[in-house]
Design an enzyme around this catalytic site. Structure first.
Site, short mmCIF file in Angstrom:
data_model
loop_
_atom_site.label_atom_id
_atom_site.label_comp_id
_atom_site.label_asym_id
_atom_site.label_seq_id
_atom_site.Cartn_x
_atom_site.Cartn_y
_atom_site.Cartn_z
CB VAL A 8 -0.96 0.01 1.22
CG1 VAL A 8 -1.88 1.22 1.17
CG2 VAL A 8 -1.78 -1.28 1.28
N GLY A 64 -0.63 -9.26 -3.46
CA GLY A 64 -0.61 -8.21 -2.43
C GLY A 64 -1.92 -8.05 -1.70
CE LYS A 101 -10.48 -5.59 6.05
NZ LYS A 101 -10.21 -6.52 4.94
P1 NAP Z 1 3.21 -4.87 3.63
O1 NAP Z 1 3.29 -4.99 2.16
O2 NAP Z 1 3.61 -6.01 4.47
O3 NAP Z 1 4.06 -3.58 4.04
C1 NAP Z 1 4.34 -3.25 5.36
C2 NAP Z 1 5.40 -2.17 5.38
O4 NAP Z 1 5.68 -1.83 6.73
C3 NAP Z 1 6.73 -2.59 4.75
O5 NAP Z 1 7.26 -1.52 3.99
C4 NAP Z 1 7.64 -2.87 5.95
O6 NAP Z 1 9.00 -2.56 5.72
C5 NAP Z 1 7.08 -1.88 6.94
N1 NAP Z 1 7.33 -2.31 8.32
C6 NAP Z 1 6.93 -3.44 8.94
N2 NAP Z 1 7.34 -3.45 10.21
C7 NAP Z 1 8.00 -2.29 10.39
C8 NAP Z 1 8.68 -1.72 11.49
N3 NAP Z 1 8.76 -2.34 12.69
N4 NAP Z 1 9.26 -0.52 11.33
C9 NAP Z 1 9.19 0.12 10.13
N5 NAP Z 1 8.56 -0.36 9.06
C10 NAP Z 1 7.98 -1.55 9.19
O7 NAP Z 1 1.74 -4.48 4.09
P2 NAP Z 1 0.59 -3.79 3.22
O8 NAP Z 1 -0.15 -4.85 2.48
O9 NAP Z 1 1.12 -2.62 2.49
O10 NAP Z 1 -0.40 -3.33 4.40
C11 NAP Z 1 -0.13 -2.18 5.18
C12 NAP Z 1 -1.35 -1.89 6.06
O11 NAP Z 1 -2.48 -1.69 5.23
C13 NAP Z 1 -1.73 -3.03 7.00
O12 NAP Z 1 -2.30 -2.48 8.16
C14 NAP Z 1 -2.82 -3.77 6.23
O13 NAP Z 1 -3.69 -4.49 7.04
C15 NAP Z 1 -3.52 -2.60 5.58
N6 NAP Z 1 -4.26 -2.91 4.37
C16 NAP Z 1 -3.69 -3.61 3.38
C17 NAP Z 1 -4.40 -3.85 2.23
C18 NAP Z 1 -3.83 -4.64 1.09
O14 NAP Z 1 -4.56 -4.94 0.15
N7 NAP Z 1 -2.54 -4.96 1.10
C19 NAP Z 1 -5.72 -3.38 2.11
C20 NAP Z 1 -6.29 -2.65 3.18
C21 NAP Z 1 -5.54 -2.42 4.30
P3 NAP Z 1 9.90 -3.38 4.63
O15 NAP Z 1 9.24 -3.13 3.31
O16 NAP Z 1 11.24 -2.77 4.72
O17 NAP Z 1 9.83 -4.80 5.05
N1 HSE Z 2 -5.93 -8.80 3.64
C1 HSE Z 2 -7.03 -7.93 3.44
C2 HSE Z 2 -8.02 -8.57 2.49
C3 HSE Z 2 -6.56 -6.63 2.87
O1 HSE Z 2 -7.67 -9.57 1.85
O2 HSE Z 2 -9.14 -8.09 2.39
C4 HSE Z 2 -7.66 -5.59 2.76
O3 HSE Z 2 -8.05 -5.17 4.03
#
Ligand code: NAP
Ligand code: HSE
Length: 440
Positions: free
Chosen positions: A15, A189, A207
């Site tokens: 994200v 992702g 949620k």
């Molecule tokens: P992700 O791809 O796992 O990215 C997480 C990021 O946080 C990475 O850049 C990671 O660093 C960084 N990180 C993790 N631990 C850290 C720490 N202790 N200190 C500093 N940085 C740290 O996750 P994402 O899918 O983007 O999701 C991010 C948030 O959005 C989550 O709360 C998730 O539930 C929410 N979300 C995601 C989606 C989706 O479709 N992916 C949809 C809705 C909501 P590195 O890259 O260096 O490892």
């Molecule tokens: N892991 C979550 C999903 C990301 O699959 O819906 C969006 O919140």
């Protein structure tokens, strides 16, 4: 033009990287729409050397989210790390306490500490925006928090996890295995860092807990949710559901009952011709039933970098457009100090239809015994069938599928326990609740 809105982003994964790319590519349009530029001035992630396919060369790097929140020259702290505790929780709290606006997509954090964080934001008169935390790009938070003000909501339900819906859809339509579908959802992702949160239903529960608070004005009660994930759903269940005119979806449902609020997350059979049954893949759908508006259904992308970043960007733009010192919409729709206590309705009182799949020894009298256990518990059957057909080889275990008319959870549990006490069952019974959308 007003000064640029300075944004710090913690987390540059799926994200975060999408968000950086979109803000950089749409700088001119955003400045025109918001009346001021949106400028990313600080970022952080775990691994500084990782190639993320984005240009962060002119942006100040901080070693930790906590330091970024405490020291960066920013107006808005954007948390895209994830997790209910640790760096995400500590940095969000620090940013709010410092008087910064916060935008987050972190439903786990809000489900655990949303009321506490809302209280700090309200004390500091800053915004805590979280549109992306529920149903990805669908603007359901704004709908509940702002657009439906004055309505009394009776039920909120829907498909709120893109990963699970993607898995169930591909299993049904392409016959792929659960494990392969999950791997693909991770590659795209959609999944959480720990995908158990998706497939065990916890992510939907987080949620749902947020939506319940917005819909009913009660304290967040994520631990009070009846929870079942999709790991026990077999291709056999999916096919049997299709034969009966249903599809299986992981639904989150919150509804007002005479004895309190029922919150539940479980695989659910929905009629094949309902709109919600046609929502496939990573798409989410949230339905809201309320007294003034009636029924509202919102459908759209539920996960993925760009879809989620779109909602995060909308939240940032709202902050860019807001005037300092303006009256703020309460973070959770109702001021944190005025949220009512949560009163849980007993799951045993839940009423609805049920699908029950039993694997039984091929023996005379089994059908009659099952029918008797149902009748003794006051359950009326809509259908009972054997799969494969009764003329298949004898002596092999047979599958019996029952569909009940509306009954209670309590009756079904008692009937299933009575069947279990007989000695013809092979393996555990499968019980799937049936939900009938009103308008959709
Ligand atoms: P992700 O791809 O796992 O990215 C997480 C990021 O946080 C990475 O850049 C990671 O660093 C960084 N990180 C993790 N631990 C850290 C720490 N202790 N200190 C500093 N940085 C740290 O996750 P994402 O899918 O983007 O999701 C991010 C948030 O959005 C989550 O709360 C998730 O539930 C929410 N979300 C995601 C989606 C989706 O479709 N992916 C949809 C809705 C909501 P590195 O890259 O260096 O490892
Ligand atoms: N892991 C979550 C999903 C990301 O699959 O819906 C969006 O919140």
């Amino acid at each position: 033009m007003a000064d640029a809105l300075k944004v710090g982003i913690a987390g540059l994964g799926t994200v975060g990287a999408s968000l950086v790319r979109i803000i950089q590519n749409r700088a001119n349009e955003l400045a025109t729409t918001c009346g001021r530029a949106i400028e990313i001035t600080a970022v952080t992630a775990r691994d500084r050397s990782r190639d993320r396919g984005i240009d962060i060369s002119g942006i100040t790097w901080f070693d930790t989210p906590e330091r970024l929140a405490a020291e960066a020259d920013i107006d808005v702290f954007v948390e895209l790390i994830g997790g209910a505790s640790g760096a995400a929780a500590d940095s969000v709290k620090a940013a709010l306490t410092r008087g910064l606006h916060v935008v987050t997509a972190n439903k786990a954090l809000l489900a655990a500490s949303g009321v506490e964080l809302a209280r700090i934001a309200e004390e500091k008169s800053v915004l805590l925006n979280f549109e992306a935390a529920v149903a990805g790009g669908i603007p359901v938070i704004k709908a509940l928090r702002e657009s439906l003000t004055g309505n009394t909501v009776s039920r909120v339900y829907g498909i709120m996890n893109g990963t699970c819906n993607y898995i169930l859809t591909r299993m049904e339509k392409e016959g792929l295995s659960f494990a392969d579908c999950l791997k693909e959802a991770q590659r795209l992702g959609y999944a959480e860092a720990d995908p158990a949160f998706d497939i065990e239903g916890n992510d939907t529960a987080h949620k749902l807990a947020i939506l319940t608070t917005l819909a009913f004005g009660t304290q967040i009660a994520a631990d009070e949710i009846y929870l079942e994930g999709i790991t026990n759903i077999s291709i056999e269940d999916i096919h049997a559901a299709a034969d009966l005119g249903y599809r299986i979806k992981l639904l989150g449902v919150a509804q007002l009952t005479d004895s309190g609020i029922e919150q539940r997350v479980h695989p659910t059979m929905v009629p094949h011709d309902s709109v919600i049954a046609q929502v496939d893949g990573v798409t989410n759908a949230v339905a809201i039933e309320s007294d003034i508006l009636g029924e509202l259904l919102m459908v759209g992308p539920g996960a993925g970098g760009d879809a989620t970043a779109s909602a995060v960007l909308g939240d940032i733009a709202d902050i860019a457009k807001s005037s300092p010192g303006a009256q703020r919409v309460p973070v959770l729709g109702t001021p944190a100090a005025s949220l009512a206590p949560y009163k849980r309705a007993r799951m045993q009182s839940h009423e609805g239809g049920y699908f029950i799949r039993l694997t039984v020894a091929d023996r005379t009298g089994v059908f009659a015994s099952i029918a008797a256990c149902m009748a003794e518990n006051g359950i009326s059957l809509e259908s009972i069938m054997q799969r494969p057909k009764p003329d298949a080889a004898t002596d092999t275990p047979k599958t019996i599928i029952l569909v009940t008319h509306a009954t209670t959870e309590d009756s079904v549990r008692k009937a299933v326990d009575a069947i279990k006490a007989e000695n013809y069952l092979v393996g555990e019974p499968q019980v799937i609740r049936i939900e009938r959308p009103k308008a959709f």
